[in-house]
Design an enzyme around this catalytic site. Structure first.
Site, PDB file in Angstrom:
ATOM      1  N   CYS A 142       0.839  -1.206   0.000  1.00 32.24           N
ATOM      2  CA  CYS A 142       0.000   0.000   0.000  1.00 32.24           C
ATOM      3  C   CYS A 142       0.877   1.261   0.000  1.00 32.24           C
ATOM      4  CB  CYS A 142      -0.995  -0.038   1.141  1.00 32.24           C
ATOM      5  SG  CYS A 142      -2.407   1.074   0.863  1.00 32.24           S
ATOM      6  N   HIS A 235      -4.470  -4.884  -0.107  1.00 33.82           N
ATOM      7  CA  HIS A 235      -4.247  -5.477   1.215  1.00 33.82           C
ATOM      8  C   HIS A 235      -4.621  -6.964   1.269  1.00 33.82           C
ATOM      9  CE1 HIS A 235      -3.165  -1.812   3.358  1.00 33.82           C
ATOM     10  NE2 HIS A 235      -4.094  -1.194   2.653  1.00 33.82           N
ATOM     11  N   GLU A 237      -3.204  -8.943   3.100  1.00 31.37           N
ATOM     12  CA  GLU A 237      -2.978  -9.367   4.481  1.00 31.37           C
ATOM     13  C   GLU A 237      -4.163  -9.113   5.395  1.00 31.37           C
ATOM     14  OE1 GLU A 237      -2.140  -5.009   4.798  1.00 31.37           O
ATOM     15  OE2 GLU A 237      -1.882  -6.564   3.269  1.00 31.37           O
TER      16      GLU A 237
END
Length: 312
Positions: A142, A235, A237
């Site tokens: 990001c 993202h 994660e």
């Protein structure tokens, strides 16, 4: 783990072109079992949540991983207990003489700021330079990815009129990439940002290859072979409820926010969200670690002393 076959066997080139992980005997002879040293430069305010998210992904492989938590030397977080930071984190100035097989640089909620206005920008630029001599492979995430690609290539981030927020379909643009081994032709990835990078500007830089992209949210995953780096602007994660937590926070603060698209069943925030990206998140980080394992020097002190193409 990779399949070990002779480099002159026809199957070697066939499997390589198909994205199957192969290793020649010469490569195998240079490998031995030792823990991979992975650094996590955590720029997020919720340090513990971010630690858990990335540790879950990089700890899911059969490889031995030694995780080192790193912080900016002078920056002090306001959202995580000082005792936690003192016990578990090392300032960058303390690891500058160390070598790492991999480094993850997280995002940070400072998209609205020009890079030069970030209080720790000078030290972060030092981290980027240090990664070229002390890290075998770097993964920017990001804002961290936007900062890296700006530093190395001058590509600018652009402020959006509205937040890109939700789960977006992404196309697999390079299915033979070892980083996308096992990926579907399309995958869903969480997105939460007020800025974008434009594919047209990435295309103007020789050596950058977009691996995943979306017609709605733009480029997602970019490979930078010259700097042994991956950049993801989204993202993988995120936990199942991370977008929900962001949405609930903004609603509670009366901050204008749209319901994250394609996240809740029927776009109904009263229903629990469904995680549709978990398997691809594990694939991506598992593939990244496998590439590191296959190419990093066994003697970690040789990182930065040998010119190494991750796929040579």
């Amino acid at each position: 783990m990779p399949i070990k076959i002779p480099a002159d066997l026809p199957a070697y080139d066939v499997l390589t072109n198909e994205g199957v992980m192969v290793m020649s005997p010469d490569q195998a002879d240079r490998q031995d079992i030792r823990p991979l040293r992975i650094g996590l430069l955590n720029l997020m305010p919720k340090k513990i949540q971010t630690e858990n998210q990335f540790a879950r992904l990089i700890g899911a492989t059969s490889l031995q991983i030694e995780l080192t938590l790193i912080r900016m030397s002078e920056h002090r977080t306001k959202n995580t207990a000082a005792a936690h930071m003192a016990e578990f984190y090392q300032p960058f100035c303390d690891v500058i003489d160390q070598k790492f097989d991999g480094l993850i640089i997280t995002g940070a909620p400072i998209e609205h700021l020009p890079f030069n206005d970030v209080t720790y920008w000078d030290e972060l630029r030092q981290v980027f330079e240090w990664s070229q001599t002390n890290v075998h492979s770097t993964f920017g995430v990001c804002w961290g990815a936007m900062a890296m690609i700006n530093y190395f290539h001058g590509i600018q981030k652009h402020i959006l009129d509205a937040k890109v927020f939700g789960c977006f379909n992404h196309r697999n643009l390079m299915p033979h990439s070892p980083y996308l081994r096992g990926f579907s032709d399309e995958c869903v990835v969480p997105v939460s940002r007020w800025t974008e990078l434009r594919q047209t500007e990435i295309n103007q830089v020789s050596g950058l290859h977009t691996l995943l992209g979306s017609s709605e949210s733009g480029p997602c995953l970019v490979e930078d072979r010259a700097h042994r780096a991956l950049y993801t602007f989204n993202h993988f994660e995120y936990d199942s409820e991370t977008l929900k937590q962001e949405y609930d926070r903004d609603v509670a603060n009366d901050t204008p926010i749209n319901i994250p698209c394609n996240y809740y069943p029927g776009d109904d925030p009263r229903l629990p969200p469904l995680n549709r990206w978990r398997s691809h998140a594990h694939l991506l980080y598992g593939n990244w670690l496998s590439e590191i394992y296959a190419t990093t020097p066994y003697d970690i002190d040789k990182i930065g002393l040998e010119v190494t193409d991750l796929r040579s």
